[in-house]
Design a protein around this motif. Structure first.
Motif, PDB file in Angstrom:
ATOM      1  N   MET A   1       0.829  -1.213   0.000  1.00 40.10           N
ATOM      2  CA  MET A   1       0.000   0.000   0.000  1.00 40.10           C
ATOM      3  C   MET A   1       0.851   1.245   0.000  1.00 40.10           C
TER       4      MET A   1
ATOM      5  N   ALA B   1       0.508  -4.720  -8.297  1.00 33.80           N
ATOM      6  CA  ALA B   1      -0.314  -5.076  -7.144  1.00 33.80           C
ATOM      7  C   ALA B   1      -0.810  -6.512  -7.270  1.00 33.80           C
TER       8      ALA B   1
ATOM      9  N   VAL C   1       0.521  -9.080  -8.968  1.00 31.43           N
ATOM     10  CA  VAL C   1       1.593 -10.068  -8.781  1.00 31.43           C
ATOM     11  C   VAL C   1       2.064 -10.093  -7.337  1.00 31.43           C
TER      12      VAL C   1
ATOM     13  N   LEU D   1       0.443  -9.272  -4.577  1.00 33.57           N
ATOM     14  CA  LEU D   1      -0.522  -9.902  -3.683  1.00 33.57           C
ATOM     15  C   LEU D   1      -0.616 -11.394  -3.941  1.00 33.57           C
ATOM     16  N   GLY D   2      -0.412 -11.826  -5.200  1.00 30.58           N
ATOM     17  CA  GLY D   2      -0.352 -13.265  -5.473  1.00 30.58           C
ATOM     18  C   GLY D   2       0.805 -13.920  -4.743  1.00 30.58           C
ATOM     19  N   ILE D   3       1.959 -13.248  -4.734  1.00 33.17           N
ATOM     20  CA  ILE D   3       3.114 -13.787  -4.010  1.00 33.17           C
ATOM     21  C   ILE D   3       2.798 -13.887  -2.522  1.00 33.17           C
ATOM     22  N   ILE D   4       2.152 -12.844  -1.973  1.00 30.98           N
ATOM     23  CA  ILE D   4       1.850 -12.866  -0.539  1.00 30.98           C
ATOM     24  C   ILE D   4       0.900 -14.009  -0.207  1.00 30.98           C
ATOM     25  N   ILE D   5      -0.107 -14.211  -1.086  1.00 31.69           N
ATOM     26  CA  ILE D   5      -1.061 -15.298  -0.831  1.00 31.69           C
ATOM     27  C   ILE D   5      -0.345 -16.642  -0.874  1.00 31.69           C
ATOM     28  N   ALA D   6       0.530 -16.834  -1.885  1.00 31.95           N
ATOM     29  CA  ALA D   6       1.242 -18.104  -1.991  1.00 31.95           C
ATOM     30  C   ALA D   6       2.136 -18.319  -0.778  1.00 31.95           C
TER      31      ALA D   6
ATOM     32  N   TYR E   1       1.760 -17.056   2.255  1.00 30.86           N
ATOM     33  CA  TYR E   1       0.950 -17.295   3.447  1.00 30.86           C
ATOM     34  C   TYR E   1       0.433 -18.726   3.465  1.00 30.86           C
ATOM     35  N   ARG E   2       0.099 -19.241   2.276  1.00 35.41           N
ATOM     36  CA  ARG E   2      -0.435 -20.597   2.231  1.00 35.41           C
ATOM     37  C   ARG E   2       0.644 -21.609   2.621  1.00 35.41           C
ATOM     38  N   ASN E   3       1.897 -21.308   2.323  1.00 35.91           N
ATOM     39  CA  ASN E   3       2.965 -22.252   2.610  1.00 35.91           C
ATOM     40  C   ASN E   3       3.558 -22.072   3.999  1.00 35.91           C
TER      41      ASN E   3
ATOM     42  N   GLU F   1       2.243 -19.760   6.614  1.00 36.74           N
ATOM     43  CA  GLU F   1       1.336 -19.291   7.674  1.00 36.74           C
ATOM     44  C   GLU F   1       1.814 -18.003   8.319  1.00 36.74           C
TER      45      GLU F   1
ATOM     46  N   VAL G   1       3.083 -13.634   7.274  1.00 39.85           N
ATOM     47  CA  VAL G   1       3.412 -12.644   6.250  1.00 39.85           C
ATOM     48  C   VAL G   1       4.478 -11.693   6.777  1.00 39.85           C
ATOM     49  N   ASN G   2       5.171 -12.110   7.853  1.00 40.16           N
ATOM     50  CA  ASN G   2       6.227 -11.267   8.401  1.00 40.16           C
ATOM     51  C   ASN G   2       7.432 -11.290   7.461  1.00 40.16           C
TER      52      ASN G   2
END
Lengths: 68, 176
Positions: free
Chosen positions: A1, A41, A43, A45-50, A52-54, A56, A58-59
């Motif tokens: 952001m 944005a 790409v 956010l896609g990286i962040i989602i991937a 987080y999924r692996n 758990e 986002v630090n």
């Protein structure tokens, strides 16, 4: 952001100078910047989602490995 | 009146920007960001860039921010990450970089106004009639420039968007 805020600052500068110098090229450039911001944005956010999924989390301090 | 509107908008935009980066709750931060983008769109209208203002509302306030909101709600931060120990050093570096940028901006304004004082004054003279002309003119001229002089960059940008879309879909796949 924060990146979006920075890009908005650049856009305001470009539009203001294009108004001041009566030159439309600045507004064309703003359109390109908005397109690049949208792509970035999506790409990012896609990286962040991937991530987080692996992992758990986002630090960003824990994002230190290139493969797992 | 113009100056008053500008200073009001600038103050609100700066305040909302600071609130975006200092808000404790990520959802609040995104909502401040929406307000910030809408105010920036109003600023574009006052700068007689109506097409860019519409694009700002549609793409930023309508698209990107909704994407951010989805991700923030999907990723559910349980606890705020603790501050880094050397945040003071980072802050000092940021202050230094901000100073460099400020000096650069002042230098640019100084040298351009010293070299060509006439064009801005002349532009200010015929500013009201151009503002009074309808919004269609701005969009028309922008589209003309975009599709003739900047056709190749435009196509490159569209390819970039396609690549970004495919990349985001691949990244968001179930088994990465």
């Amino acid at each position: 952001m924060s990146i979006e805020l920075i890009l908005n600052a650049v856009n305001i500068n470009l539009v203001a100078l294009s108004d001041q110098l009566q030159n439309l090229v600045g507004q064309v450039f703003v359109v390109f910047i908005i397109a690049v911001a949208a792509a970035e944005a999506a790409v990012g956010l896609g990286i962040i989602i991937a991530f987080y999924r692996n992992k758990e989390t986002v630090n960003i301090d824990e994002m230190s490995l290139m493969r797992w | 009146m113009d100056a008053f509107v500008f200073y009001l908008l600038a103050t609100l935009i700066l305040g909302l920007g600071i609130m975006v980066i200092t808000a404790r709750n990520a959802v609040h931060s995104v909502l401040f960001l929406v307000l910030n983008f809408l105010l920036v769109a109003i600023l574009y209208v006052t700068l007689s860039a109506q097409f860019v203002a519409v694009i700002q509302v549609l793409v930023y306030a309508g698209g990107i921010v909704v994407l951010y909101l989805f991700v923030v709600m999907l990723v559910s931060l349980k606890k705020a990450p603790e501050l880094r120990s050397d945040s003071r050093r980072v802050g000092r570096t940021g202050l230094l970089l901000a100073g460099v940028v400020l000096a650069e901006l002042i230098a640019i304004v100084w040298f351009t106004s010293a070299s060509s004082g006439a064009p801005p004054a002349q532009a200010a003279a015929d500013f009201p009639p151009r503002l009074a002309s309808d919004a269609m003119l701005n969009t028309e001229r922008l589209g003309w420039v975009l599709y003739t002089e900047y056709l190749i960059p435009f196509e490159v940008a569209s390819m970039l968007l396609l690549v970004a879309m495919i990349g985001a879909i691949v990244l968001a796949k179930k088994n990465l």
